[in-house]
Design a protein around this motif. Structure first.
Motif, PDB file in Angstrom:
ATOM      1  N   ARG A   7       6.947   9.082   9.500  1.00  0.00           N
ATOM      2  CA  ARG A   7       5.980   9.579  10.474  1.00  0.00           C
ATOM      3  C   ARG A   7       4.730   8.708  10.531  1.00  0.00           C
ATOM      4  O   ARG A   7       3.692   9.129  11.017  1.00  0.00           O
ATOM      5  CB  ARG A   7       5.629  11.037  10.133  1.00  0.00           C
ATOM      6  CG  ARG A   7       6.870  11.921  10.306  1.00  0.00           C
ATOM      7  CD  ARG A   7       6.564  13.368  10.190  1.00  0.00           C
ATOM      8  NE  ARG A   7       5.507  13.781  11.119  1.00  0.00           N
ATOM      9  CZ  ARG A   7       4.981  15.000  11.107  1.00  0.00           C
ATOM     10  NH1 ARG A   7       5.388  15.879  10.219  1.00  0.00           N
ATOM     11  NH2 ARG A   7       4.033  15.327  11.968  1.00  0.00           N
ATOM     12  N   LEU A   8       4.849   7.495   9.999  1.00  0.00           N
ATOM     13  CA  LEU A   8       3.693   6.611   9.960  1.00  0.00           C
ATOM     14  C   LEU A   8       3.541   5.744  11.210  1.00  0.00           C
ATOM     15  O   LEU A   8       2.550   5.047  11.361  1.00  0.00           O
ATOM     16  CB  LEU A   8       3.779   5.696   8.736  1.00  0.00           C
ATOM     17  CG  LEU A   8       3.081   6.194   7.489  1.00  0.00           C
ATOM     18  CD1 LEU A   8       3.389   5.285   6.315  1.00  0.00           C
ATOM     19  CD2 LEU A   8       1.579   6.243   7.687  1.00  0.00           C
ATOM     20  N   GLY A   9       4.542   5.789  12.091  1.00  0.00           N
ATOM     21  CA  GLY A   9       4.463   4.947  13.280  1.00  0.00           C
ATOM     22  C   GLY A   9       4.428   3.474  12.913  1.00  0.00           C
ATOM     23  O   GLY A   9       5.045   3.062  11.930  1.00  0.00           O
ATOM     24  N   TRP A  11       2.178   1.853  11.580  1.00  0.00           N
ATOM     25  CA  TRP A  11       1.481   1.612  10.312  1.00  0.00           C
ATOM     26  C   TRP A  11       2.450   1.252   9.210  1.00  0.00           C
ATOM     27  O   TRP A  11       2.130   0.503   8.302  1.00  0.00           O
ATOM     28  CB  TRP A  11       0.691   2.858   9.885  1.00  0.00           C
ATOM     29  CG  TRP A  11      -0.617   2.979  10.577  1.00  0.00           C
ATOM     30  CD1 TRP A  11      -0.914   2.588  11.841  1.00  0.00           C
ATOM     31  CD2 TRP A  11      -1.815   3.521  10.032  1.00  0.00           C
ATOM     32  NE1 TRP A  11      -2.214   2.876  12.125  1.00  0.00           N
ATOM     33  CE2 TRP A  11      -2.794   3.449  11.038  1.00  0.00           C
ATOM     34  CE3 TRP A  11      -2.159   4.083   8.803  1.00  0.00           C
ATOM     35  CZ2 TRP A  11      -4.090   3.895  10.843  1.00  0.00           C
ATOM     36  CZ3 TRP A  11      -3.443   4.536   8.605  1.00  0.00           C
ATOM     37  CH2 TRP A  11      -4.401   4.441   9.625  1.00  0.00           C
TER      38      TRP A  11
END
Lengths: 266, 297
Positions: A7-9, A11
């Motif tokens: 869920r860090l995209g 990043w």
């Protein structure tokens, strides 16, 4: 969100990139030294013009390399044994004792770990010059024992604190003498801690350079002193060969520790 | 555990003694501490005190050595340089160590385990081996200069040994595990739900990092930074080999006073300066974070 990888995209790719580069940074010296130790270039040029085992030949042909490795090994073994024995006694006294000033004493036992080793080296050098211990095996053992002991005390203390004293008491209630209870119940229970203490103490001595530079004499030197002295002259590939062997030894030791840890856990 | 209790039972059955009062060990706990204590007093505390004492007694009683140490531009530059190198190494270690620890904490175990292996291998590799490797890699004709030129990024080799760059690269390599391993522990203990809550409340990733994650990690970062800084202050081998004469650090100065100049008074004075700074920072660490930061090795 920030602690869930998926869920860090975008990043996560930054983080993975930094970590990847760091792994390269950590592995690069080890891999290149291993490769260059087989390279034919005297100046350690990469890629090497040809491959050779010449540097290993030179390493083993020079008795001073083998001699210093043997000296290091003997000293490290003696240090490991003494460090575990003295460290076990001290840790047992510190954990089970109720005397006053225990906390201060515990802190004192760990101070050699935080004191810059060069200060200890200079101080011991002055003392040993006076009592004639400089350049002797005894001098090396004493100096290395001082820096190894804190690791043993720390490791064994935490092992003892994690060991349920009730089991030792049970053995005594069942009629074992207190000494018997310690030897046959407590020691096997903290075997893992004792083993770690021995490994750390061995490594603390085996890898130690600064004290050894001050304690060494022309006739008695450890492997790190031999490497240090050679390094100060030139970056000969013979050091790369010696380094590669040391790295191999480190990997063996890591595997050994991993196997024994797995063994004690099950 | 079962084995141990069984053994205890076996001992009890074997001796056939009736359960009685637990007796004490033949030697009291304090007696057990004595051998180690004696070793450290005779071969650690007393020699160090004797060395420090020589700073005010040699060549004659007084504080002339300290005056010489503070009065000289050369020595002041060494003090400044020691702090500069330690500060740079600490900052670089943190800047790399935090994202790496963060990544390790959220990667699946199977991926993180080999990275830990590499970290431990680098940490356990002989100190001189690591320093030698960097001397070889960073030299004018070394792999790094060759590749940079090959890639067309630079025209002439960069000077990367015998200066601050060399010391920083070599020392960060040594210090990195001391930042990554404790920070990994700190991040693992944070409940991911806290960050989910931040997201639900509408925080952007950047806001969540700045307002939630960083404040939670800050104490761990401070403890790690202080430890690396203190360790760097007293470092001898790597600065001596990778740094130039213009970058001399305090530990090297102490060794030089004693070995080449045979000036025990000045050596003792420089040792006292290093000792006082180290102990002061260590006391600060204990005060702020307890003993948790100790024994990172």
């Amino acid at each position: 969100m920030l602690l869930q990888f998926d869920r860090l995209g975008w990043w996560r790719w930054v983080l993975v990139g930094i970590t990847g580069l760091t792994v390269v940074y950590l592995l690069m010296p080890i891999l290149f030294i291993a490769a260059l130790s087989f390279g034919a270039s005297q100046w350690l040029i990469f890629p090497p013009p040809a491959w050779t085992t010449r540097w290993y030949g030179e390493l083993f042909a020079d008795p001073r390399w083998l001699e210093s490795a043997w000296v290091s090994f003997v000293i490290a073994c003696v240090v490991a044994v003494l460090s575990v024995v003295i460290g076990l006694a001290a840790a047992y006294g510190l954990v089970r004792g109720t005397f006053r000033g225990r906390e201060a004493l515990k802190a004192f036992f760990l101070t050699p770990m935080i004191l810059p080793v060069v200060i200890l080296a200079v101080a011991l050098y002055a003392l040993f010059l006076r009592v004639g211990l400089n350049g002797t095996t005894t001098g090396f053992v004493i100096a290395h024992l001082v820096v190894a002991l804190p690791f043993a005390v720390l490791t064994i203390t935490s092992a003892l604190e994690g060991f349920d004293k009730a089991i030792e008491d049970a053995a005594i209630l069942c009629g074992a003498s207190p000494l018997e209870a310690v030897v046959r119940v407590t020691l096997p229970g903290i075997a893992h801690g004792l083993f770690s203490a021995a490994v750390f103490s061995f490594l603390a001595s085996w890898d130690e350079v600064v004290l050894a530079i001050f304690m060494a004499s022309p006739t008695l030197q450890t492997l790190p002193v031999k490497i240090w002295a050679t390094l100060r002259q030139d970056l000969t590939p013979v050091i790369a060969a010696a380094s590669t062997l040391l790295i191999g030894l480190t990997i063996l030791l890591m595997l050994l520790v991993a196997v024994i840890r797995r063994g004690t856990r099950s | 555990m079962a084995g141990v209790t069984r053994q205890a039972a076996a001992i009890g059955g074997g001796t056939g003694l009736a359960p009685g009062r637990p007796r004490r060990l033949p030697a009291g706990p304090f007696a057990l501490v004595v051998p180690g204590l004696l070793l450290l007093v005779v071969f650690f505390a007393l020699p160090v005190l004797a060395l420090l004492l020589r700073s005010v007694t040699e060549p004659e009683p007084g504080f002339a050595n300290y005056a010489a140490l503070i009065g000289s531009g050369t020595y002041l530059k060494i003090f400044f340089n020691t702090f500069l190198v330690s500060a740079v190494v600490t900052l670089v270690s943190l800047a790399i160590g935090f994202p790496v620890a963060w990544t390790l904490a959220i990667l699946p175990q199977g991926v993180a385990a080999p990275i830990f292996g590499v970290l431990i291998l680098s940490m356990w590799t002989n100190l001189l081996t690591r320093t030698y490797a960097w001397m070889v890699l960073l030299q004018r004709t070394g792999v790094i200069n060759k590749s940079l030129i090959g890639l067309g990024l630079i025209d002439a080799p960069l000077p990367m040994v015998n200066n601050l760059t060399g010391v920083t690269i070599g020392m960060t390599y040594i210090m990195l595990p001391f930042v990554v391993l404790p920070l990994y522990g700190v991040i693992r203990r944070i409940d991911p739900a806290i960050l989910q809550a931040a997201a639900l409340c509408g925080a952007s990733r950047f806001q969540a990092l700045r307002l939630v994650l960083l404040p939670l990690v800050a104490p761990g970062m401070a403890a790690g930074a202080l430890m690396v800084f203190v360790m760097s202050l007293g470092y001898f081998v790597t600065p001596a080999l990778l740094g130039g004469t213009a970058n001399m650090m305090l530990a090297e100065l102490i060794a030089q006073f004693v070995q080449s100049l045979v000036n025990w008074g000045m050596g003792g004075a420089a040792a006292l300066v290093l000792l006082v700074v180290t102990l002061a920072l260590y006391a600060l660490q204990l005060r702020l974070f307890g003993t948790a930061g100790l024994g990172g090795r």
